[in-house]
Motif scaffolding. Structure first.
Motif, PDB file in Angstrom:
ATOM      1  N   ASN A  65       1.352  -0.947  -0.116  1.00 58.96           N
ATOM      2  CA  ASN A  65      -0.254   0.016  -0.231  1.00 58.96           C
ATOM      3  C   ASN A  65       0.851   1.028   0.283  1.00 58.96           C
ATOM      4  N   LYS A  66       1.617   1.005   0.838  1.00 58.21           N
ATOM      5  CA  LYS A  66       2.983   2.461   0.931  1.00 58.21           C
ATOM      6  C   LYS A  66       3.952   2.961  -0.115  1.00 58.21           C
ATOM      7  N   ARG A  67       3.648   1.640  -1.400  1.00 52.22           N
ATOM      8  CA  ARG A  67       4.431   1.849  -2.277  1.00 52.22           C
ATOM      9  C   ARG A  67       3.742   2.557  -3.602  1.00 52.22           C
ATOM     10  N   LEU A  68       2.040   1.829  -3.132  1.00 55.51           N
ATOM     11  CA  LEU A  68       1.294   1.679  -4.377  1.00 55.51           C
ATOM     12  C   LEU A  68       0.581   3.920  -3.925  1.00 55.51           C
ATOM     13  N   LEU A  69       1.315   3.593  -3.043  1.00 53.20           N
ATOM     14  CA  LEU A  69       0.994   5.512  -2.727  1.00 53.20           C
ATOM     15  C   LEU A  69       2.255   6.703  -2.730  1.00 53.20           C
TER      16      LEU A  69
END
Length: 107
Positions: A65-69
């Motif tokens: 999720n952090k990477r996607l954000l």
């Protein structure tokens, strides 16, 4: 007559115990309690393992999720820069083609 033990599904756990149980009844109750204890230990171990697995999956999903954000922020910034620049082509650049899979699938 059948004596009910703690492992009987129809047994009322709040019923008053026999006021004067025989030695055989006590032995049977102790054995039933030992079986219940083993079942509870097994269930607890399974639940602990499930918690560990869920924790790891949650951690992996959180990292993804952090990477996607981060990627979303970069793409939004990139799009914003393209809108403000008159020299850019209208064709988009597929910047995400060479990315590795974000979520490690265990199938």
């Amino acid at each position: 007559a059948r004596t009910r033990t703690s492992s009987d599904p129809d047994r009322d756990p709040f019923a008053d115990p026999d006021p004067d149980p025989s030695g055989d009844q006590l032995t049977e109750q102790v054995q039933a309690l030992q079986r219940d204890k083993e079942i509870l230990k097994t269930n607890l171990n399974k639940a602990e393992e499930e918690v560990k697995l869920l924790f790891e999956e949650n951690r992996a999903l959180d990292e993804a999720n952090k990477r996607l954000l981060c990627l979303l922020e970069k793409e939004q910034k990139h799009r914003s820069e393209r809108k403000h620049s008159a020299s850019n082509s209208t064709k988009g650049i597929c910047w995400f083609i060479n990315l590795k899979p974000i979520i490690p699938w265990n199938s």
